[in-house]
Design a protein around this motif. Structure first.
Motif, mmCIF file in Angstrom:
data_model
loop_
_atom_site.group_PDB
_atom_site.id
_atom_site.type_symbol
_atom_site.label_atom_id
_atom_site.label_comp_id
_atom_site.label_asym_id
_atom_site.label_seq_id
_atom_site.Cartn_x
_atom_site.Cartn_y
_atom_site.Cartn_z
ATOM 1 N N PHE A 31 -13.732 -0.614 0.491
ATOM 2 C CA PHE A 31 -14.095 -0.418 -0.924
ATOM 3 C C PHE A 31 -13.393 -1.480 -1.750
ATOM 4 O O PHE A 31 -12.248 -1.831 -1.469
ATOM 5 N N GLU A 32 -14.086 -1.916 -2.802
ATOM 6 C CA GLU A 32 -13.448 -2.838 -3.742
ATOM 7 C C GLU A 32 -12.325 -2.101 -4.456
ATOM 8 O O GLU A 32 -12.419 -0.880 -4.678
ATOM 9 N N PHE A 33 -11.293 -2.777 -4.826
ATOM 10 C CA PHE A 33 -10.174 -2.192 -5.588
ATOM 11 C C PHE A 33 -9.504 -1.029 -4.865
ATOM 12 O O PHE A 33 -9.111 -0.048 -5.502
ATOM 13 N N SER A 34 -9.415 -1.078 -3.535
ATOM 14 C CA SER A 34 -8.686 -0.003 -2.834
ATOM 15 C C SER A 34 -7.208 -0.391 -2.661
ATOM 16 O O SER A 34 -6.345 0.471 -2.670
ATOM 17 N N LEU A 35 -6.918 -1.680 -2.523
ATOM 18 C CA LEU A 35 -5.516 -2.126 -2.442
ATOM 19 C C LEU A 35 -5.201 -2.791 -3.786
ATOM 20 O O LEU A 35 -5.625 -3.904 -4.056
ATOM 21 N N VAL A 36 -4.471 -2.041 -4.644
ATOM 22 C CA VAL A 36 -4.321 -2.498 -6.033
ATOM 23 C C VAL A 36 -2.854 -2.482 -6.490
ATOM 24 O O VAL A 36 -2.563 -2.192 -7.638
ATOM 25 N N GLY A 37 -1.950 -2.807 -5.562
ATOM 26 C CA GLY A 37 -0.525 -2.834 -5.912
ATOM 27 C C GLY A 37 -0.220 -3.819 -7.039
ATOM 28 O O GLY A 37 0.771 -3.681 -7.749
ATOM 29 N N PHE A 38 -1.077 -4.829 -7.187
ATOM 30 C CA PHE A 38 -0.896 -5.810 -8.259
ATOM 31 C C PHE A 38 -1.954 -5.624 -9.343
ATOM 32 O O PHE A 38 -2.234 -6.528 -10.125
ATOM 33 N N GLY A 39 -2.576 -4.444 -9.377
ATOM 34 C CA GLY A 39 -3.649 -4.199 -10.332
ATOM 35 C C GLY A 39 -4.939 -4.833 -9.846
ATOM 36 O O GLY A 39 -5.092 -5.143 -8.652
ATOM 37 N N GLY A 40 -5.885 -5.027 -10.767
ATOM 38 C CA GLY A 40 -7.160 -5.616 -10.383
ATOM 39 C C GLY A 40 -7.959 -6.001 -11.612
ATOM 40 O O GLY A 40 -7.625 -5.612 -12.731
ATOM 41 N N GLY A 41 -9.014 -6.789 -11.413
ATOM 42 C CA GLY A 41 -9.855 -7.200 -12.536
ATOM 43 C C GLY A 41 -9.187 -8.277 -13.367
ATOM 44 O O GLY A 41 -8.223 -8.908 -12.936
ATOM 45 N N PRO A 42 -9.709 -8.473 -14.585
ATOM 46 C CA PRO A 42 -9.229 -9.588 -15.405
ATOM 47 C C PRO A 42 -7.740 -9.501 -15.740
ATOM 48 O O PRO A 42 -7.114 -10.518 -16.022
ATOM 49 N N ARG A 43 -7.135 -8.300 -15.734
ATOM 50 C CA ARG A 43 -5.718 -8.184 -16.077
ATOM 51 C C ARG A 43 -4.841 -8.027 -14.836
ATOM 52 O O ARG A 43 -3.734 -7.482 -14.911
ATOM 53 N N ARG A 46 0.820 -1.215 0.000
ATOM 54 C CA ARG A 46 0.000 0.000 0.000
ATOM 55 C C ARG A 46 0.855 1.268 0.000
ATOM 56 O O ARG A 46 0.657 2.182 -0.797
ATOM 57 N N LEU A 47 1.835 1.295 0.904
ATOM 58 C CA LEU A 47 2.600 2.537 1.092
ATOM 59 C C LEU A 47 3.723 2.680 0.063
ATOM 60 O O LEU A 47 4.136 3.793 -0.257
ATOM 61 N N PHE A 48 4.209 1.547 -0.445
ATOM 62 C CA PHE A 48 5.325 1.593 -1.408
ATOM 63 C C PHE A 48 5.012 0.757 -2.654
ATOM 64 O O PHE A 48 5.726 -0.209 -2.954
ATOM 65 N N PRO A 49 3.938 1.082 -3.369
ATOM 66 C CA PRO A 49 3.620 0.237 -4.535
ATOM 67 C C PRO A 49 4.714 0.355 -5.599
ATOM 68 O O PRO A 49 5.023 1.470 -6.041
ATOM 69 N N PRO A 50 5.339 -0.754 -6.009
ATOM 70 C CA PRO A 50 6.429 -0.676 -6.997
ATOM 71 C C PRO A 50 5.974 -0.032 -8.308
ATOM 72 O O PRO A 50 6.711 0.721 -8.926
ATOM 73 N N VAL A 51 4.739 -0.333 -8.725
ATOM 74 C CA VAL A 51 4.224 0.194 -9.990
ATOM 75 C C VAL A 51 3.232 1.315 -9.655
ATOM 76 O O VAL A 51 2.352 1.136 -8.822
ATOM 77 N N GLY A 52 3.398 2.470 -10.323
ATOM 78 C CA GLY A 52 2.571 3.633 -9.963
ATOM 79 C C GLY A 52 1.169 3.587 -10.539
ATOM 80 O O GLY A 52 0.247 4.209 -10.011
ATOM 81 N N GLY A 53 0.975 2.853 -11.630
ATOM 82 C CA GLY A 53 -0.355 2.856 -12.246
ATOM 83 C C GLY A 53 -0.383 1.962 -13.459
ATOM 84 O O GLY A 53 0.595 1.273 -13.762
ATOM 85 N N GLY A 54 -1.508 1.956 -14.142
ATOM 86 C CA GLY A 54 -1.622 1.104 -15.329
ATOM 87 C C GLY A 54 -2.609 1.703 -16.309
ATOM 88 O O GLY A 54 -3.446 2.529 -15.926
ATOM 89 N N ALA A 68 -4.994 5.664 -5.119
ATOM 90 C CA ALA A 68 -5.990 4.855 -4.389
ATOM 91 C C ALA A 68 -5.467 4.537 -2.990
ATOM 92 O O ALA A 68 -6.199 4.618 -1.997
ATOM 93 N N HIS A 69 -4.179 4.224 -2.907
ATOM 94 C CA HIS A 69 -3.605 3.814 -1.612
ATOM 95 C C HIS A 69 -3.502 4.963 -0.624
ATOM 96 O O HIS A 69 -3.384 4.740 0.579
ATOM 97 N N LYS A 70 -3.508 6.205 -1.140
ATOM 98 C CA LYS A 70 -3.395 7.356 -0.237
ATOM 99 C C LYS A 70 -4.740 8.026 0.006
ATOM 100 O O LYS A 70 -4.807 9.097 0.605
#
Ligand code: HEM
Length: 287
Positions: free
Chosen positions: A221-233, A157-165, A193-195
């Motif tokens: 909330f759904e998709f609030s912790l998304v360091g690995f992305g979310g959904g089908p991808r 949450r605090l240090f997500p390696p990937v900033g977005g997608g 999202a994490h902040k």
């Protein structure tokens, strides 16, 4: 090892690792192809990596093993088609690439933040030392580390390696008063999202207990912790990465102590993956 079945050691591993770093740096570089530019160096590194992967593929075709690459070269779909050499090469590179810098980033953040929070480290160590009394680290032990799991979530949450997608917009939508037409690319920000205070209380604070069963803030909330992305991808390597990080963390906590060296700049840079600006300098010792 698991993917390529390669046991490349020493010099070769160091070269492959350097090539991955050069390739990642090129992701966000100005696309000028001269040999001395960041982009040019990234292309050269990519070619070396693809050459290495090609050699390993030829070897796996001749002598299949138990690794993922051997499965890929042998797999045949329901119509009897196989992946072409070119397809296997780029898939193998994608998986190695996607897993290399990301895991390195999150493990570095874990080492840094535990050194900065001795009370959390002590509790995590206690959990490991109690488990260690029941035997060596095993698959079943990996399922009995609730506190380490909370810590890893908080590091994600605090240090997500990937900033977005990116997501392709397939149908026009309206969001927060903005009209987004079909055909556009939308960028979702993982760190935003994490902040977000609606998702996580005191979001700037390192607090692994926010993921305790009682508080479970990620469930607000759904998709609030998304360091690995979310959904089908969602990240293909999620389970593998989590297991790998747990193993490294458990072994570090059981066997080693560490401290951050003085005079280093720990402010963070997001590109290519999250890392302290001057790298992370740590002194490790035996427990
Ligand atoms: C801490 C480690 C890792 C983090 C933080 C991470 C993060 C991510 C993120 C944010 C995405 C984009 C997901 C999306 O668009 O919704 C992704 C995709 C992906 N990851 Fe990871 N990843 C990690 C480790 C790995 C590992 C170890 C592998 C391979 C063994 C891997 C393979 C992939 C692949 C192939 C994709 C593309 C999936 C697709 O587009 O369908 N990742 N990862």
């Amino acid at each position: 090892m698991l993917l390529l079945g390669s046991s490349a050691a020493g010099e070769q591993t160091a070269q492959l690792s350097q090539d991955f770093t050069a390739l990642t740096n090129g992701l966000f570089a100005v696309p000028i192809r001269w040999p001395w530019t960041t982009y040019g160096k990234a292309l050269k590194a990519r070619d070396r990596l693809l050459d290495h992967i090609s050699q390993v593929i030829q070897d796996r075709i001749a002598h299949p093993g138990a690794d993922a690459l051997s499965l890929l070269v042998q797999s045949i779909d329901e119509d009897g088609d196989r992946l072409s050499l070119e397809e296997i090469k780029v898939q193998a590179l994608l998986m190695l690439f996607a897993g290399h810098e990301t895991t390195t980033s999150m493990l570095s953040s874990l080492v840094m933040v535990l050194a900065q929070h001795p009370e959390v480290l002590a509790k995590a160590r206690q959990e490991q030392l109690e488990l260690a009394q029941t035997g060596a680290l095993s698959l079943s032990q990996l399922k009995q580390m609730p506190y380490l799991e909370q810590i890893l979530k908080e590091v994600e949450r605090l240090f997500p390696p990937v900033g977005g997608g990116f997501r392709g917009v397939v149908k026009a939508l309206s969001f927060n008063g903005y009209q987004v037409p079909a055909g556009w690319q939308a960028l979702y920000r993982i760190d935003a999202a994490h902040k977000d205070e609606r998702c996580f209380s005191n979001p700037a604070t390192f607090d692994p207990d926010r993921f305790s069963p009682e508080r479970a803030e990620q469930k607000r909330f759904e998709f609030s912790l998304v360091g690995f992305g979310g959904g089908p991808r969602i990240c293909l390597g999620l389970a593998f990465a989590q297991m790998e990080m747990k193993i490294v963390a458990a072994l570090l906590l059981r066997k080693h102590r560490w401290e951050l060296l003085p005079q280093q700049d720990l402010s963070l840079s997001a590109i290519p993956t999250l890392h302290p600006k001057s790298g992370l300098r740590v002194r490790f010792g035996d427990l």
